[in-house]
Design a protein around this motif. Sequence first.
Motif, PDB file in Angstrom:
ATOM      1  N   LYS A   9      14.586  -2.711  21.144  1.00 35.86           N
ATOM      2  CA  LYS A   9      14.144  -3.801  20.597  1.00 35.86           C
ATOM      3  C   LYS A   9      13.761  -4.032  19.173  1.00 35.86           C
ATOM      4  O   LYS A   9      13.400  -2.690  18.564  1.00 35.86           O
ATOM      5  N   TRP A  10      13.726  -4.910  18.397  1.00 37.09           N
ATOM      6  CA  TRP A  10      13.202  -4.921  17.219  1.00 37.09           C
ATOM      7  C   TRP A  10      11.891  -4.856  16.843  1.00 37.09           C
ATOM      8  O   TRP A  10      10.882  -5.194  17.838  1.00 37.09           O
ATOM      9  N   ALA A  11      11.563  -3.836  16.022  1.00 32.08           N
ATOM     10  CA  ALA A  11      10.053  -3.497  15.644  1.00 32.08           C
ATOM     11  C   ALA A  11       9.913  -3.402  14.421  1.00 32.08           C
ATOM     12  O   ALA A  11      10.801  -3.315  13.444  1.00 32.08           O
ATOM     13  N   VAL A  12       8.665  -3.426  13.802  1.00 32.38           N
ATOM     14  CA  VAL A  12       8.313  -3.443  12.603  1.00 32.38           C
ATOM     15  C   VAL A  12       7.950  -1.959  12.329  1.00 32.38           C
ATOM     16  O   VAL A  12       7.138  -1.326  12.975  1.00 32.38           O
ATOM     17  N   LYS A  13       8.827  -1.346  11.203  1.00 33.49           N
ATOM     18  CA  LYS A  13       8.505  -0.212  10.957  1.00 33.49           C
ATOM     19  C   LYS A  13       8.139   0.134   9.324  1.00 33.49           C
ATOM     20  O   LYS A  13       8.322  -0.909   8.772  1.00 33.49           O
ATOM     21  N   THR A  14       7.534   1.284   9.065  1.00 33.56           N
ATOM     22  CA  THR A  14       7.160   1.761   7.773  1.00 33.56           C
ATOM     23  C   THR A  14       7.721   2.937   7.326  1.00 33.56           C
ATOM     24  O   THR A  14       8.099   3.821   8.130  1.00 33.56           O
ATOM     25  N   LEU A  36       0.846  -1.250  -0.038  1.00 33.99           N
ATOM     26  CA  LEU A  36       0.004   0.042   0.078  1.00 33.99           C
ATOM     27  C   LEU A  36       0.901   1.147   0.174  1.00 33.99           C
ATOM     28  O   LEU A  36       0.564   2.107   0.742  1.00 33.99           O
ATOM     29  N   GLY A  37       1.925   1.269  -0.723  1.00 35.96           N
ATOM     30  CA  GLY A  37       2.858   2.357  -0.975  1.00 35.96           C
ATOM     31  C   GLY A  37       3.766   2.664   0.330  1.00 35.96           C
ATOM     32  O   GLY A  37       4.749   3.477   0.268  1.00 35.96           O
ATOM     33  N   PHE A  38       3.742   1.824   1.091  1.00 39.84           N
ATOM     34  CA  PHE A  38       4.768   1.473   2.406  1.00 39.84           C
ATOM     35  C   PHE A  38       5.645   0.506   1.922  1.00 39.84           C
ATOM     36  O   PHE A  38       5.334  -0.538   1.714  1.00 39.84           O
ATOM     37  N   THR A  39       7.024   0.830   2.460  1.00 36.65           N
ATOM     38  CA  THR A  39       8.020  -0.335   2.802  1.00 36.65           C
ATOM     39  C   THR A  39       7.972  -0.838   4.145  1.00 36.65           C
ATOM     40  O   THR A  39       8.240   0.074   4.931  1.00 36.65           O
ATOM     41  N   ILE A  40       7.570  -2.055   4.403  1.00 33.80           N
ATOM     42  CA  ILE A  40       7.481  -2.436   5.626  1.00 33.80           C
ATOM     43  C   ILE A  40       8.861  -3.241   5.999  1.00 33.80           C
ATOM     44  O   ILE A  40       9.428  -3.902   4.960  1.00 33.80           O
ATOM     45  N   HIS A  41       9.592  -2.899   6.955  1.00 29.61           N
ATOM     46  CA  HIS A  41      11.090  -3.029   7.325  1.00 29.61           C
ATOM     47  C   HIS A  41      11.022  -3.443   8.744  1.00 29.61           C
ATOM     48  O   HIS A  41      10.249  -2.844   9.762  1.00 29.61           O
ATOM     49  N   TRP A  42      12.308  -4.124   9.364  1.00 29.68           N
ATOM     50  CA  TRP A  42      12.467  -4.144  10.591  1.00 29.68           C
ATOM     51  C   TRP A  42      13.613  -3.031  10.972  1.00 29.68           C
ATOM     52  O   TRP A  42      14.315  -2.609  10.467  1.00 29.68           O
ATOM     53  N   GLY A  43      13.388  -2.560  12.336  1.00 27.58           N
ATOM     54  CA  GLY A  43      14.123  -1.464  12.892  1.00 27.58           C
ATOM     55  C   GLY A  43      14.251  -1.733  14.250  1.00 27.58           C
ATOM     56  O   GLY A  43      13.536  -2.261  14.817  1.00 27.58           O
ATOM     57  N   LYS A  44      14.896  -0.819  14.917  1.00 24.92           N
ATOM     58  CA  LYS A  44      14.963  -0.673  16.307  1.00 24.92           C
ATOM     59  C   LYS A  44      14.142   0.125  17.031  1.00 24.92           C
ATOM     60  O   LYS A  44      14.274   1.360  16.326  1.00 24.92           O
ATOM     61  N   SER A  45      13.489  -0.222  17.953  1.00 26.45           N
ATOM     62  CA  SER A  45      12.468   0.959  18.555  1.00 26.45           C
ATOM     63  C   SER A  45      13.502   1.563  19.510  1.00 26.45           C
ATOM     64  O   SER A  45      14.718   1.578  19.624  1.00 26.45           O
ATOM     65  N   LEU A  46      12.918   2.750  19.996  1.00 30.08           N
ATOM     66  CA  LEU A  46      13.490   3.770  21.068  1.00 30.08           C
ATOM     67  C   LEU A  46      14.117   2.888  22.099  1.00 30.08           C
ATOM     68  O   LEU A  46      15.054   3.195  22.893  1.00 30.08           O
TER      69      LEU A  46
END
Length: 151
Positions: free
Chosen positions: A47-52, A34-44
Amino acid sequence: MNAADHGAAVFTDRARHAMITDKGPYKPATFDFLGFTIHWGKSLAGKWAVKTRTASDRFQRALRGISQWCKAHRHEPLERQQHVLNLKLRGHYGYYGRPGNRARLWTLLHWATRVWWRWLHRRSQRGLSWAAMNRLLKRYPLLKPTAVRIV
């Protein structure tokens, strides 16, 4: 011979995105939706979090649309140009303005400003300096991205 013959698990593309362990993704993968790239990243919290973030093809499409509009309407009054550019930016910010996507929104504003300058610069043989463009932006500012909350 393939990997399955040696006891290695073979995952389909869809399953690859769902492989999650306690320490994060099994294999960091990205995909567009839907126009976003879903990727893994670190939260503040670290911890690992799903990001867009805005998908690169959609980002380029938005920038190309702004450039084409500026080229076609570069001789219109500046007030009208600013109004239409702000409408375009507001629409983009409204859809893509999600937590974690702030950098892409500011990047779009930066490049939209450069594109606008490029086409205004070509209106005359003398061009338009960046000092003059900065004065113009004070009088006709482009919308800045705002923080968006998800309810």
